[in-house]
Design a protein around this motif. Structure first.
Motif, PDB file in Angstrom:
ATOM      1  N   UNK A 143      39.188 -43.506  12.402  1.00 38.83           N
ATOM      2  CA  UNK A 143      38.486 -44.427  13.281  1.00 38.83           C
ATOM      3  C   UNK A 143      39.206 -45.751  13.431  1.00 38.83           C
ATOM      4  N   UNK A 144      38.475 -46.726  13.945  1.00 39.72           N
ATOM      5  CA  UNK A 144      39.068 -48.024  14.286  1.00 39.72           C
ATOM      6  C   UNK A 144      38.658 -49.116  13.293  1.00 39.72           C
ATOM      7  N   UNK A 145      39.620 -49.985  13.003  1.00 35.30           N
ATOM      8  CA  UNK A 145      39.378 -51.185  12.195  1.00 35.30           C
ATOM      9  C   UNK A 145      39.814 -52.400  13.002  1.00 35.30           C
ATOM     10  N   UNK A 146      39.013 -53.445  12.958  1.00 32.87           N
ATOM     11  CA  UNK A 146      39.408 -54.726  13.543  1.00 32.87           C
ATOM     12  C   UNK A 146      39.451 -55.761  12.423  1.00 32.87           C
ATOM     13  N   UNK A 147      40.620 -56.364  12.236  1.00 30.36           N
ATOM     14  CA  UNK A 147      40.775 -57.457  11.286  1.00 30.36           C
ATOM     15  C   UNK A 147      40.821 -58.740  12.105  1.00 30.36           C
ATOM     16  N   UNK A 148      39.835 -59.625  11.898  1.00 27.23           N
ATOM     17  CA  UNK A 148      39.709 -60.798  12.770  1.00 27.23           C
ATOM     18  C   UNK A 148      39.693 -62.098  11.946  1.00 27.23           C
ATOM     19  N   UNK A 149      39.687 -63.228  12.645  1.00 32.36           N
ATOM     20  CA  UNK A 149      39.799 -64.555  12.011  1.00 32.36           C
ATOM     21  C   UNK A 149      41.067 -64.630  11.159  1.00 32.36           C
ATOM     22  N   UNK A 150      42.174 -64.189  11.738  1.00 30.54           N
ATOM     23  CA  UNK A 150      43.420 -64.043  10.972  1.00 30.54           C
ATOM     24  C   UNK A 150      44.567 -64.878  11.520  1.00 30.54           C
ATOM     25  N   UNK A 160      43.929 -58.042  14.567  1.00 34.82           N
ATOM     26  CA  UNK A 160      44.629 -56.767  14.709  1.00 34.82           C
ATOM     27  C   UNK A 160      43.599 -55.685  15.016  1.00 34.82           C
ATOM     28  N   UNK A 161      43.893 -54.860  15.998  1.00 39.21           N
ATOM     29  CA  UNK A 161      43.051 -53.703  16.313  1.00 39.21           C
ATOM     30  C   UNK A 161      43.824 -52.465  15.871  1.00 39.21           C
ATOM     31  N   UNK A 162      43.255 -51.727  14.940  1.00 35.81           N
ATOM     32  CA  UNK A 162      43.977 -50.642  14.276  1.00 35.81           C
ATOM     33  C   UNK A 162      43.235 -49.335  14.475  1.00 35.81           C
TER      34      UNK A 162
END
Length: 423
Positions: free
Chosen positions: A319-326, A358-360
């Protein structure tokens, strides 16, 4: 340029004693150096960054006697900076922590470094210098930085979305001034755990900081540092790489960790569990075992140092992971958002880089290939762990950047079953 080849599909199994916290090590050494008398800082990892801090403090008048896992410190609250050039190597902590300390005496001093450190921003300090009419000169915003003048007590306004290292640097110096000071935070303070660590270590050495809900910090003047023996706890930011290794393909027990720690990066345990990881906390340590991981959303504002290895986990999750405020990762040892996305994509990951995120999209496995370290220790370690789910060997160029924080990383990696070849 030295390169290292990691054979694909390594299964890591066993126990690793995690090295001591670099963040806490810097802080303890500074406090010991500012104390009158002798202190011993035990269980300390002698990384390149830690050596930079000891060498600068020694130039300022403290004395250090280093053995295998401890450093004896003869401190002095009266520093001698006159005419000194202080070389910080590539350590941002060394530079930003020690600039205010050098300004405790009205003497000329020059800070210098190498690599990315030369261009890492110091804007919050420049504003203080301007407000207090302290002399400074730099090279068009780059190091070397020449200073002369004595910092004065008062109110210091710092934006909350810049590096917490500026706040910590002021916290080391301001208690030694003759009058009280206040640090006022503009906006929401990011990387709060690092400020908590500073306040905690200062307290252990007899210095008190009053935290007003992270909106301001009250610092009483005329305080004194008290020499003591101090043991540095293990580093969750380093443990994160082997916890991730266990989750991807192994069974790894990380010891020398304190679950009551104030380190923000202990969040690796909860984030790993949130992604479906089998992580067990025992009296012996943190056990991470091979798991089927799933994507999730991750707020990086309080755990920026975890982003490279979390990106590896996300790249190999369903699935998808979003790492934000980076966004602040762009001004670390390298632009870590660009570095980790670029290098993992070379290996077949599916990562889209945004301005502050990052959208992973997860894949089942990676392919092999040649990747760059970007001269960043955390990129080296992250790419090494990524190789465990690669189909072909992964070659990392300039891998010795790892010595910045974890000199024996590859010794620990091979002891657990990783297979490497240097060339």
């Amino acid at each position: 340029m030295s390169s290292i080849e990691i054979r694909p599909g390594s299964y890591l199994q066993g126990t690793v004693k995690v090295p001591s916290s670099k963040s806490i090590g810097h802080r303890a050494l500074i406090c010991a150096a500012l104390s009158e008398g002798n202190s011993t800082v035990e269980n300390i990892n002698l990384s390149r960054d830690i050596k930079a801090t000891t060498e600068v403090l020694e130039s300022l008048g403290a004395k250090f006697f280093t053995s295998k896992n401890s450093i004896e410190v003869t401190g002095t609250p009266k520093l001698n900076c006159s005419g000194k050039e202080l070389f910080c190597d590539e350590s941002g902590s060394t530079l930003r922590f020690l600039i205010p300390i050098a300004l405790l005496q009205d003497e000329k001093v020059t800070f210098n470094g190498r690599g990315k450190l030369v261009e890492r921003p110091l804007t919050p300090y420049y504003k203080i210098f301007d407000n207090q009419q302290l002399y400074y000169k730099n090279n068009n915003g780059l190091l070397p930085l020449e200073l002369c003048g004595k910092i004065k007590p008062g109110v210091f306004n710092i934006k909350g979305n810049v590096s917490s290292q500026f706040i910590s640097g002021l916290m080391f110096a301001l208690p030694l001034l003759d009058e009280d000071s206040t640090i006022v935070i503009d906006g929401n303070l990011e990387s709060r755990p690092y400020v908590d660590l500073t306040i905690d270590v200062l307290k252990d050495f007899g210095v008190s900081i009053v935290n007003k809900d992270y909106k301001s910090f009250i610092i009483r003047g005329k305080q004194r540092y008290c020499a003591k023996n101090y043991s540095v706890e293990g580093d969750f930011s380093q443990a994160a790489f082997f916890i991730a290794g266990g989750l991807l393909n192994g069974s790894v027990l990380c010891t020398n960790l304190r679950m009551a720690s104030l380190q923000g990066d202990k969040a690796i345990v909860d984030i790993g569990k949130l992604m479906g990881g089998k992580i067990t906390v025992t009296e012996k340590g943190v056990l991470a075992e091979k798991s089927a991981l799933k994507g999730t959303d991750i707020d990086a504002s309080q755990v920026p140092d975890l982003v490279p290895i979390l990106t590896v986990l996300a790249a190999l999750s369903e699935g998808q992971t979003i790492i934000y405020n980076a966004a602040r990762l762009r001004i670390k040892e390298c632009d870590r958002l660009q570095a980790i996305s670029t290098e993992l994509n070379k290996l077949g990951a599916d990562i889209t880089e945004k301005e502050d995120s990052l959208i992973i999209n997860g894949v089942k496995s990676l392919k092999g290939g040649i990747v760059s370290s970007w001269n960043d220790h955390r990129i080296v370690m992250a790419m090494t762990i990524a190789s465990m789910r690669a189909e072909e060997p992964v070659i990392i160029e300039d891998y010795k950047a790892v010595e910045k924080s974890y000199p024996h990383f590859y010794s620990d990696f091979t002891d657990l079953g990783g297979q490497v070849k240097e060339f």
